[in-house]
Design a protein around this motif. Structure first.
Motif, PDB file in Angstrom:
ATOM      1  N   ASP A  74       1.313  -1.163   0.006  1.00  0.00           N
ATOM      2  CA  ASP A  74      -0.303   0.090   0.020  1.00  0.00           C
ATOM      3  C   ASP A  74       0.814   0.932   0.170  1.00  0.00           C
ATOM      4  O   ASP A  74       0.679   2.094  -0.294  1.00  0.00           O
ATOM      5  N   LEU A  75       1.994   0.866   1.117  1.00  0.00           N
ATOM      6  CA  LEU A  75       3.041   2.754   0.460  1.00  0.00           C
ATOM      7  C   LEU A  75       3.213   2.198  -0.138  1.00  0.00           C
ATOM      8  O   LEU A  75       3.844   3.592  -0.631  1.00  0.00           O
ATOM      9  N   VAL A  76       3.772   2.127  -0.785  1.00  0.00           N
ATOM     10  CA  VAL A  76       4.850   1.353  -2.543  1.00  0.00           C
ATOM     11  C   VAL A  76       3.549   2.191  -3.373  1.00  0.00           C
ATOM     12  O   VAL A  76       3.926   3.097  -4.095  1.00  0.00           O
ATOM     13  N   GLY A  77       2.284   1.900  -2.747  1.00  0.00           N
ATOM     14  CA  GLY A  77       0.920   2.682  -4.734  1.00  0.00           C
ATOM     15  C   GLY A  77       1.247   4.253  -4.089  1.00  0.00           C
ATOM     16  O   GLY A  77       1.272   4.284  -5.112  1.00  0.00           O
ATOM     17  N   VAL A 213     -14.937  12.759   0.392  1.00  0.00           N
ATOM     18  CA  VAL A 213     -15.265  11.835   0.493  1.00  0.00           C
ATOM     19  C   VAL A 213     -14.878  10.088   0.632  1.00  0.00           C
ATOM     20  O   VAL A 213     -14.994   9.719   1.759  1.00  0.00           O
ATOM     21  N   CYS A 214     -14.098  10.139  -0.474  1.00  0.00           N
ATOM     22  CA  CYS A 214     -13.392   8.933  -0.374  1.00  0.00           C
ATOM     23  C   CYS A 214     -12.157   8.660   0.756  1.00  0.00           C
ATOM     24  O   CYS A 214     -12.187   7.504   0.999  1.00  0.00           O
ATOM     25  N   ILE A 215     -11.240   9.717   0.981  1.00  0.00           N
ATOM     26  CA  ILE A 215     -10.655   9.594   1.994  1.00  0.00           C
ATOM     27  C   ILE A 215     -10.883   9.589   3.760  1.00  0.00           C
ATOM     28  O   ILE A 215     -10.451   9.346   4.409  1.00  0.00           O
ATOM     29  N   CYS A 216     -12.299  10.193   3.330  1.00  0.00           N
ATOM     30  CA  CYS A 216     -13.185   9.657   5.204  1.00  0.00           C
ATOM     31  C   CYS A 216     -13.770   9.178   5.146  1.00  0.00           C
ATOM     32  O   CYS A 216     -13.893   8.547   6.227  1.00  0.00           O
ATOM     33  N   TYR A 217     -14.337   8.282   4.054  1.00  0.00           N
ATOM     34  CA  TYR A 217     -14.696   6.881   4.127  1.00  0.00           C
ATOM     35  C   TYR A 217     -13.830   5.965   4.575  1.00  0.00           C
ATOM     36  O   TYR A 217     -14.522   4.759   5.540  1.00  0.00           O
ATOM     37  N   SER A 218     -12.617   5.707   4.338  1.00  0.00           N
ATOM     38  CA  SER A 218     -12.286   4.416   4.718  1.00  0.00           C
ATOM     39  C   SER A 218     -10.331   4.510   4.021  1.00  0.00           C
ATOM     40  O   SER A 218     -10.088   5.614   2.587  1.00  0.00           O
ATOM     41  N   THR A 219      -9.574   4.578   5.348  1.00  0.00           N
ATOM     42  CA  THR A 219      -7.834   4.531   4.382  1.00  0.00           C
ATOM     43  C   THR A 219      -7.552   3.700   3.076  1.00  0.00           C
ATOM     44  O   THR A 219      -7.291   3.415   1.951  1.00  0.00           O
ATOM     45  N   LYS A 220      -8.038   2.654   4.225  1.00  0.00           N
ATOM     46  CA  LYS A 220      -7.658   0.884   3.349  1.00  0.00           C
ATOM     47  C   LYS A 220      -8.094   1.183   2.085  1.00  0.00           C
ATOM     48  O   LYS A 220      -7.853   1.019   1.005  1.00  0.00           O
ATOM     49  N   GLU A 221      -9.210   1.588   1.613  1.00  0.00           N
ATOM     50  CA  GLU A 221     -10.057   1.390   0.895  1.00  0.00           C
ATOM     51  C   GLU A 221      -9.981   2.453  -0.459  1.00  0.00           C
ATOM     52  O   GLU A 221      -9.746   2.475  -1.846  1.00  0.00           O
ATOM     53  N   SER A 222      -9.116   3.740   0.057  1.00  0.00           N
ATOM     54  CA  SER A 222      -8.719   5.131  -0.726  1.00  0.00           C
ATOM     55  C   SER A 222      -7.256   4.687  -1.669  1.00  0.00           C
ATOM     56  O   SER A 222      -7.159   4.288  -2.297  1.00  0.00           O
ATOM     57  N   SER A 223      -6.749   3.578  -1.071  1.00  0.00           N
ATOM     58  CA  SER A 223      -5.417   2.923  -1.126  1.00  0.00           C
ATOM     59  C   SER A 223      -5.827   1.923  -1.766  1.00  0.00           C
ATOM     60  O   SER A 223      -5.095   1.524  -3.335  1.00  0.00           O
ATOM     61  N   LEU A 224      -7.108   1.495  -2.044  1.00  0.00           N
ATOM     62  CA  LEU A 224      -7.300   0.556  -3.199  1.00  0.00           C
ATOM     63  C   LEU A 224      -7.319   1.729  -4.535  1.00  0.00           C
ATOM     64  O   LEU A 224      -7.167   0.835  -5.878  1.00  0.00           O
ATOM     65  N   VAL A 225      -8.301   2.461  -4.382  1.00  0.00           N
ATOM     66  CA  VAL A 225      -8.330   3.088  -5.201  1.00  0.00           C
ATOM     67  C   VAL A 225      -7.239   3.567  -6.292  1.00  0.00           C
ATOM     68  O   VAL A 225      -7.001   3.773  -7.105  1.00  0.00           O
ATOM     69  N   ASN A 226      -6.292   3.995  -5.306  1.00  0.00           N
ATOM     70  CA  ASN A 226      -4.765   4.655  -5.481  1.00  0.00           C
ATOM     71  C   ASN A 226      -3.930   3.149  -6.314  1.00  0.00           C
ATOM     72  O   ASN A 226      -3.755   4.217  -7.417  1.00  0.00           O
ATOM     73  N   MET A 227      -3.891   2.876  -5.525  1.00  0.00           N
ATOM     74  CA  MET A 227      -3.670   1.269  -6.564  1.00  0.00           C
ATOM     75  C   MET A 227      -4.390   1.144  -7.409  1.00  0.00           C
ATOM     76  O   MET A 227      -3.476   1.263  -8.588  1.00  0.00           O
ATOM     77  N   ALA A 231      -1.468   1.538 -11.135  1.00  0.00           N
ATOM     78  CA  ALA A 231      -1.627   0.946 -11.959  1.00  0.00           C
ATOM     79  C   ALA A 231      -1.468   1.221 -13.212  1.00  0.00           C
ATOM     80  O   ALA A 231      -0.926   0.868 -13.894  1.00  0.00           O
ATOM     81  N   VAL A 232      -2.966   1.652 -14.035  1.00  0.00           N
ATOM     82  CA  VAL A 232      -2.856   2.053 -14.770  1.00  0.00           C
ATOM     83  C   VAL A 232      -2.330   3.252 -15.542  1.00  0.00           C
ATOM     84  O   VAL A 232      -2.241   2.735 -16.583  1.00  0.00           O
ATOM     85  N   HIS A 233      -2.265   4.090 -14.655  1.00  0.00           N
ATOM     86  CA  HIS A 233      -0.997   5.192 -14.944  1.00  0.00           C
ATOM     87  C   HIS A 233       0.128   4.664 -15.613  1.00  0.00           C
ATOM     88  O   HIS A 233       1.055   5.381 -16.060  1.00  0.00           O
ATOM     89  N   ILE A 367      -2.630  12.689 -12.430  1.00  0.00           N
ATOM     90  CA  ILE A 367      -3.157  13.995 -11.154  1.00  0.00           C
ATOM     91  C   ILE A 367      -3.663  13.575 -10.211  1.00  0.00           C
ATOM     92  O   ILE A 367      -3.884  14.016  -8.996  1.00  0.00           O
ATOM     93  N   LEU A 368      -4.699  12.964 -10.530  1.00  0.00           N
ATOM     94  CA  LEU A 368      -6.257  12.069  -9.887  1.00  0.00           C
ATOM     95  C   LEU A 368      -5.447  11.545  -8.463  1.00  0.00           C
ATOM     96  O   LEU A 368      -5.528  11.441  -7.674  1.00  0.00           O
ATOM     97  N   THR A 369      -4.000  10.669  -8.726  1.00  0.00           N
ATOM     98  CA  THR A 369      -3.353  10.154  -8.309  1.00  0.00           C
ATOM     99  C   THR A 369      -2.072  10.733  -7.194  1.00  0.00           C
ATOM    100  O   THR A 369      -2.580  10.784  -5.916  1.00  0.00           O
ATOM    101  N   SER A 370      -2.111  11.384  -7.364  1.00  0.00           N
ATOM    102  CA  SER A 370      -0.825  12.960  -6.652  1.00  0.00           C
ATOM    103  C   SER A 370      -1.906  13.722  -5.947  1.00  0.00           C
ATOM    104  O   SER A 370      -1.909  13.592  -5.052  1.00  0.00           O
ATOM    105  N   LEU A 371      -3.643  14.034  -6.241  1.00  0.00           N
ATOM    106  CA  LEU A 371      -4.026  14.528  -5.741  1.00  0.00           C
ATOM    107  C   LEU A 371      -4.586  13.714  -4.163  1.00  0.00           C
ATOM    108  O   LEU A 371      -4.715  14.229  -3.356  1.00  0.00           O
TER     109      LEU A 371
END
Length: 597
Positions: A74-77, A213-227, A231-233, A367-371
């Motif tokens: 997760d941290l690498v992602g 909204v995403c980061i308020c909901y869950s850090t783990k789920e935010s990490s999965l979305v970021n991952m 990966a696509v980026h 931009i989305l991932t860095s944001l």
């Protein structure tokens, strides 16, 4: 039972709610507090907390714990998402065209090494003290409250301003991906407002609110979305690299388009050009520092944090070097468009114009991932600043259901969205400003101070030898930077002065290592090669600070003055009240039950 899990006492709640019956109880009480400002500043400015205090009683002020659900992948992602933004597409072209030529590949390797040195300094603190405050907490336990508040306030202001600017740039890149002139089609002009504030960008606001909204909901789920997004980026970047190698020409690595006007070779401007290029592209590595703010949510800090932070820097370095080599093969360095190097390289090729759309799509994802990573980091900085008592306590609260700092995330999300709605904020290159480099410089100094003084451990020796070394070494680094920028290159004058400064720097570190023994050895993970690695980080950050332009220093001065006013008018009094109420009492270092070494 974990001491940090105990509920706050009534006195704790009163003090943390804004002073209770203290400095903010009435206008008269506040007037008396202002009259005592010099005495309170003298008492609180250098007050440092112990790591055990940060891990126990200070953390308990947030109420519920943040969930320890992140692992090293997760941290690498998150590190990849935070570093590999849209800025790299511009920075590579500028550094290649203006400074390094094809040698920009070496510039990226040098900058990656510099980033790794700074990452080591962050990692030692994050492993020993896995809390969410990042640099703010590290400086608070080392240099005291005021140094931590000044740097933390600058970081948050720059996070907010840069995130607003980046969100507006998302509109432009998304338009490029779908073939639309987004600034004119998707932004709403508002007559009567001044230039720079008269284009309403609802797309930018929508992106910020969605991420909030995403980061308020869950850090783990935010990490999965970021991952997923990362990966696509990265797949887009690998595609661009492959296209460059397939359609490029190795002769472009040594041959300029106009040999009569521009020198040839892999290093057309010599070592000077390579290092100047490294100073410019280093800003593309900024983002790994936000990973350290996630330390409180890492399941196994001693193992996962070193792998996550250092691993992300190494992977990004490899990607950047390959991107630079690919671009250098596509075109001679003097034919590269410094503002749009990759899309410009395909613009004139028959049947390849579609690649520009692919680059726009990849930049949009970047931009989305860095944001997302930046907004995760900024909320945790503000949460821990609230815990420390220098900002309102409601910012420190962690929602027991989501285990995230909802108040800090929502507050900064709304503030950022309000700025992004109207304001053109083309003020930061590659999502960073002088404050971030200044914090890197301070953290490297803090690692040395903590190892050789150990003030927070109750067995501190005299700080003067270490402080004298840090001041002298910083002056030598500054002298090197000034010579690099200002000395005339004729007749080897600059080379001689640079060699003298470098020799003096090496001698200063060697003398300090020989004369001053370490006072503290880290229990779990420490920066290798003490004091050489943090000293190199100090040197390189001073050098990079010297490469920034005048507006960066003006912004830093403005932010610092604003932070000083907040500290003098509010924060020092809130902190003083917390101390008087016993909220700054001692506490042993406690490892929470969800944390395994």
């Amino acid at each position: 039972m974990d001491k940090a899990a105990l509920p706050l006492s009534g006195s704790d709640h009163g003090a943390m709610s804004g002073g209770g019956g203290g400095s903010f109880a009435s206008l008269r009480a506040y007037g008396r507090a202002l009259a005592q400002t010099p005495r309170r500043v003298a008492r609180r400015a250098c007050a440092a907390t112990a790591p055990g205090e940060e891990m126990s009683r200070v953390r308990a002020r947030s109420g519920a714990h943040m969930a320890r659900a992140l692992r090293w992948w997760d941290l690498v992602g998150l590190g990849l998402g935070g570093m590999v933004g849209a800025g790299v597409f511009v920075t590579t072209g500028r550094a290649t065209r203006l400074f390094a030529g094809p040698g920009v590949v070496v510039s990226y390797a040098i900058a990656g090494l510099c980033a790794l040195l700074s990452a080591f300094c962050y990692t030692e603190f994050a492993v020993d003290m896995p809390v969410a405050g990042g640099a703010f907490s590290y400086l608070r336990v080392t240099f005291g409250e005021f140094a931590a508040f000044l740097t933390g306030a600058n970081l948050i202001m720059e996070y907010v301003f840069s995130n607003a600017a980046v969100a507006r740039s998302f509109t432009a890149y998304l338009g490029t991906a779908v073939g639309v002139d987004a600034p004119s089609k998707w932004r709403i002009p508002v007559p009567g407002l001044p230039e720079g504030f008269n284009q309403v960008d609802l797309v930018a606001v929508g992106v910020i609110l969605l991420i909030s909204v995403c980061i308020c909901y869950s850090t783990k789920e935010s990490s999965l979305v970021n991952m997923v997004l990362t990966a696509v980026h990265v797949a887009f970047i690998l595609f661009i690299i492959v296209i460059g190698f397939v359609h490029g020409d190795a002769r472009n690595l040594t041959r300029p388009a106009d040999p009569s006007q521009n020198p040839g070779g892999f290093f057309p401007h010599g070592a000077m050009g390579v290092f100047n290029g490294a100073a410019m592209v280093y800003l593309s590595y900024i983002g790994y520092d936000a990973v350290s703010t996630m330390a409180e949510e890492v399941e196994r800090p001693a193992r996962d944090i070193p792998i996550g932070v250092s691993g992300s820097v190494v992977v990004v370095t490899a990607l950047y070097c390959l991107m630079a080599a690919s671009m250098s093969m596509l075109l001679p360095y003097d034919a590269i468009d410094p503002e749009a190097p990759f899309s410009g390289a395909f613009r004139g090729r028959k049947g390849m114009a579609w690649v520009s759309n692919v680059i726009g799509a990849g930049a949009s994802l970047g931009i989305l991932t860095s944001l997302m990573v930046a907004m995760l980091g900024q909320a945790r900085y503000l949460c821990v600043i609230g815990r420390s008592g220098v900002m309102p306590a409601w910012l420190a609260r962690v929602n027991p259901r989501t285990a995230t700092p909802v108040n800090a995330s929502a507050f900064l999300g709304l503030f950022t969205a309000a700025l992004a709605l109207f304001t053109e904020l083309d003020i930061l290159l590659n999502l960073v400003c002088i404050g971030t480099l200044f914090v890197f410089y301070m953290v490297a100094n803090a690692v040395v101070y903590r190892r050789y003084v150990g003030a927070e451990l109750g067995r501190a020796r005299s700080a003067w030898p270490t402080l004298a070394f840090l001041a002298a070494f910083s002056l030598v680094a500054l002298s090197f930077t000034l010579v690099w920028k200002l000395a005339p290159p004729e007749r080897g004058v600059r080379t001689g002065l640079l060699a003298a400064c470098a020799a003096l720097a090496v001698a200063t570190v060697a003398a300090f290592q020989a004369l001053v023994p370490q006072a503290h050895a880290p229990e779990l993970w420490g920066v290798p090669g003490m004091p050489w690695v943090p000293a190199a980080s100090v040197f390189l950050n001073v050098f990079l600070l010297g490469s920034l332009d005048r507006p960066s220093y003006i912004r830093f001065g403005f932010f610092s003055v604003a932070a000083l006013l907040v500290y003098v008018l509010y924060s020092v009094h809130a902190s003083y009240d917390a101390e008087e109420s016993g909220l700054d009492g001692g506490g042993a270092k406690v490892q929470d039950e969800a944390c395994t070494v």
